[in-house]
Design a protein around this motif. Structure first.
Motif, PDB file in Angstrom:
ATOM      1  N   ASN A 119      34.771  32.376  42.093  1.00 15.45           N
ATOM      2  CA  ASN A 119      35.550  33.421  42.523  1.00 15.45           C
ATOM      3  C   ASN A 119      37.036  33.048  41.957  1.00 15.45           C
ATOM      4  O   ASN A 119      37.831  33.844  41.589  1.00 15.45           O
ATOM      5  CB  ASN A 119      35.396  34.230  43.827  1.00 15.45           C
ATOM      6  CG  ASN A 119      34.201  34.737  44.078  1.00 15.45           C
ATOM      7  OD1 ASN A 119      33.318  34.234  44.740  1.00 15.45           O
ATOM      8  ND2 ASN A 119      34.108  35.824  43.315  1.00 15.45           N
ATOM      9  N   LYS A 155      37.407  32.763  38.372  1.00 14.22           N
ATOM     10  CA  LYS A 155      37.561  34.482  37.898  1.00 14.22           C
ATOM     11  C   LYS A 155      38.820  34.891  37.945  1.00 14.22           C
ATOM     12  O   LYS A 155      39.266  35.694  37.271  1.00 14.22           O
ATOM     13  CB  LYS A 155      36.200  35.179  38.557  1.00 14.22           C
ATOM     14  CG  LYS A 155      36.507  36.567  38.401  1.00 14.22           C
ATOM     15  CD  LYS A 155      35.837  37.147  37.244  1.00 14.22           C
ATOM     16  CE  LYS A 155      35.774  38.502  37.253  1.00 14.22           C
ATOM     17  NZ  LYS A 155      35.506  39.093  35.785  1.00 14.22           N
ATOM     18  N   ALA A 156      39.313  34.707  39.356  1.00 15.75           N
ATOM     19  CA  ALA A 156      40.824  35.173  39.429  1.00 15.75           C
ATOM     20  C   ALA A 156      41.874  34.688  38.533  1.00 15.75           C
ATOM     21  O   ALA A 156      42.719  35.180  38.021  1.00 15.75           O
ATOM     22  CB  ALA A 156      41.188  34.883  40.750  1.00 15.75           C
ATOM     23  N   ASP A 207      40.985  36.339  35.131  1.00 15.95           N
ATOM     24  CA  ASP A 207      41.626  37.581  35.162  1.00 15.95           C
ATOM     25  C   ASP A 207      43.125  37.875  35.098  1.00 15.95           C
ATOM     26  O   ASP A 207      43.539  38.880  34.993  1.00 15.95           O
ATOM     27  CB  ASP A 207      40.776  38.602  36.051  1.00 15.95           C
ATOM     28  CG  ASP A 207      39.279  38.620  35.884  1.00 15.95           C
ATOM     29  OD1 ASP A 207      38.984  38.150  34.614  1.00 15.95           O
ATOM     30  OD2 ASP A 207      38.413  39.297  36.805  1.00 15.95           O
ATOM     31  N   GLN A 234      44.633  37.402  37.921  1.00 16.12           N
ATOM     32  CA  GLN A 234      45.091  38.047  39.007  1.00 16.12           C
ATOM     33  C   GLN A 234      45.861  36.885  40.023  1.00 16.12           C
ATOM     34  O   GLN A 234      46.540  37.101  40.777  1.00 16.12           O
ATOM     35  CB  GLN A 234      44.002  38.357  40.089  1.00 16.12           C
ATOM     36  CG  GLN A 234      43.445  39.917  39.507  1.00 16.12           C
ATOM     37  CD  GLN A 234      42.253  40.204  39.955  1.00 16.12           C
ATOM     38  OE1 GLN A 234      41.274  39.181  40.047  1.00 16.12           O
ATOM     39  NE2 GLN A 234      41.857  41.126  40.271  1.00 16.12           N
TER      40      GLN A 234
END
Lengths: 244, 321
Positions: free
Chosen positions: B220, B223-224, B227, B229
């Motif tokens: 996770n 992924k952040a 992406d 974020q």
């Protein structure tokens, strides 16, 4: 003993009340998450449940699907959906909706299903259409069980949103996830107490609503044994409840 | 009626007692076994003679990377004629250091920073060399570390390649020049830890906020970062995802993050010249990149055994003729 005292002191400490990561903000977030979860879940599950209860079709599928949804490990679903949706409200929201669907669905179809056959026949005899039977007879009579389903979903959703804070989210779960690695047990316990308190309050509200929504006619002539004698299959809940 | 009930409960109690007795005897027998272990005493020569004299027993922590390094040590020693056996997957640091102390293992791959802080809670050393120097004072008597390897498994700040190029950032010191607000994806405790948000501010003068993701630099967090974020992510240096996503691990010139070089922690009695020479040869050849590659083999689709991965590494390096 000491831990409990420390936890309550933590809650009462005014420094922990305000601010973007204070109790009020977290509580607000938790309530907000719970509300949108319930609204979405009701929008999905209620029509399906009513349709199943009204037509008597698709019950087996509904039982199996909702049984399957119940068995999903929420933490795993949150993590997995997080990998698909990315960080944000989407992934945990989907996981929580999946968790809230089964009880709402079950409440709806068993509520409609449990309506007296004679009552429905009478409604048809006076010339009601199928929609009128559903809206004016079945729905009001089923309302206590429907609300019961939402009540049960609400409890699970409040409790389980805590877990979703494994991803960067607000809500009361923050207190647990932030405090655990620091071994700040008073804060963790405080977070747990707040979740429990919120769940109890919400349950109390639903208990009241459930009482209010019982149609007056049903209250006046309430004799629960009458239902047992009918030939129609009953909701698992009402059939089980009477047994010793 | 009452009486019979009492009798039943008595017999249940009795049975419980008997079961407890059996368990106790079993436990005694087991503990007798372990105290009779010839490898357990200080002078291995005086034991019952089982377990060949001077055999080196390599232990490992209970995670794949450590087990792979333990396998490398074992196979390298065996290839050089040193009698060696392996006890992998012992547990966490408390467990395997206790095993080292009681003599049930002789050698274990360790990480320098964590090892130093285990024996010296107040240690402030953070560069590889300072930590390594501190270790020789901090280790308990009778144990030593051999050469430290360049290979490190520690927390690290990572950025995407695009971010690194856009702002020309290769080091934590370069972050000051970045104009956009910085978010770090890391475990929640990162907000308080000295190597986290506070250290970034005090050591590098960089202001950043935390996006708490409780998966210890796992998927996770990755992924952040992918992406966008977060601009920075705390990921362990030997995590395959760093390589697989072409992340840039930022240099840490001020040693904000404590060094975690791989070091062999060994019982001095077993650190013969031969053993020392073989292990130091391995240490000199091992790199962080090797650890990443080996972790990929271990965790990816292949799921190779630690033994096999170690064998392949030794073959590829061709250290011993």
């Amino acid at each position: 003993m000491n831990q409990w005292g420390a936890a309550f002191l933590w809650i009462l400490d005014p420094a922990h009340l305000g601010g973007p990561s204070g109790i009020l903000a977290r509580l607000g977030e938790h309530v907000w998450y719970t509300l949108i979860t319930l609204v979405i879940a009701v929008l999905i599950a209620l029509p399906i449940g009513l349709a199943i209860g009204h037509t008597g079709k698709g019950r087996t599928v509904a039982v199996q699907v909702s049984g399957g949804l119940r068995s999903l490990p929420t933490l795993g679903v949150v993590t997995l959906l997080g990998l698909w949706f990315g960080i944000g409200l989407g992934a945990p929201l989907a996981a929580m909706v999946a968790l809230a669907l089964p009880p709402i669905l079950a409440g709806a179809y068993s509520g409609v299903d449990a309506v007296e056959r004679n009552t429905i026949d009478a409604a048809r005899a006076v010339g009601m259409t199928g929609w009128q039977v559903l809206g004016k007879v079945e729905l009001p009579l089923a309302l206590p069980l429907i609300i019961g389903g939402i009540r049960s979903a609400c409890l699970q959703v409040i409790a389980t949103w805590t877990v979703a804070a494994i991803l960067p989210l607000g809500g009361l779960g923050r207190f647990l996830y932030d405090a655990l690695p620091l071994r700040d047990y008073p804060q963790m316990l405080a977070g747990s107490i707040l979740v429990i308190a919120l769940a109890l309050v919400a349950d109390g509200v639903f208990a009241l609503v459930q009482k209010v929504v019982v149609p007056r006619g049903v209250l006046a002539g309430r004799v629960s044994e009458v239902r047992v004698k009918t030939a129609r299959p009953h909701a698992a809940v009402s059939a089980e409840a009477g047994r010793p | 009626m009452m009486k019979r009930k009492r009798e039943t409960s008595m017999s249940i109690k009795k049975r419980g007692l008997i079961a407890a007795g059996i368990l106790a005897v079993g436990a005694l027998a087991l503990s007798a076994c372990s105290s009779g272990n010839p490898l357990d005493s200080n002078d291995s020569g005086s034991g019952s003679g089982s377990g060949s004299n001077g055999a080196v027993i390599v232990g490992s922590a209970a995670f794949p990377e450590n087990e792979i390094i333990a396998q490398i040590y074992t196979q390298a020693l065996q290839a050089n004629g040193v009698k060696t056996s392996i006890k992998p997957n012992i547990g966490q640091r408390d467990a395997y250091l206790a095993a080292l102390k009681d003599g049930s293992i002789d050698l274990v791959p360790e990480y320098s920073g964590n090892l130093l802080q285990y024996y010296d809670k107040d240690a402030t050393a953070s560069s590889s060399d300072d930590v390594y120097a501190g270790l020789s004072d901090a280790l308990p008597k009778g144990f030593e570390v051999l050469d430290q390897s360049k290979a490190e498994d520690k927390d690290s700040y990572n950025v995407t390649q695009a971010f690194s190029q856009k702002y020309n950032v290769k080091s934590l010191a370069d972050l000051k020049t970045v104009s956009e607000p910085l978010k770090v994806g890391a475990n929640p405790e990162f907000a308080q830890r000295p190597y986290g948000i506070p250290g970034l501010k005090s050591v590098y003068g960089v202001t950043a906020t935390l996006l708490p993701i409780s998966d210890s630099g796992g998927p996770n967090t990755v992924k952040a970062l992918v992406d966008g974020q977060v601009q920075l992510a705390d990921i362990y240096t030997t995590t395959p995802a760093i390589k697989q996503n072409n992340f840039v691990t930022l240099a840490d010139p001020e040693h904000l993050i404590v060094a975690q070089n791989v070091v062999p922690l060994i019982n001095k009695k077993k650190a013969s010249e031969r053993v020392t020479q073989v292990l130091n040869t391995v240490q000199a050849a091992l790199t962080t990149n090797d650890l990443i590659e080996m972790n990929i083999k271990s965790s990816g689709d292949a799921k190779e055994s630690a033994e096999q991965i170690a064998k392949e590494w030794l073959a590829s390096k061709n250290l011993f003729d």
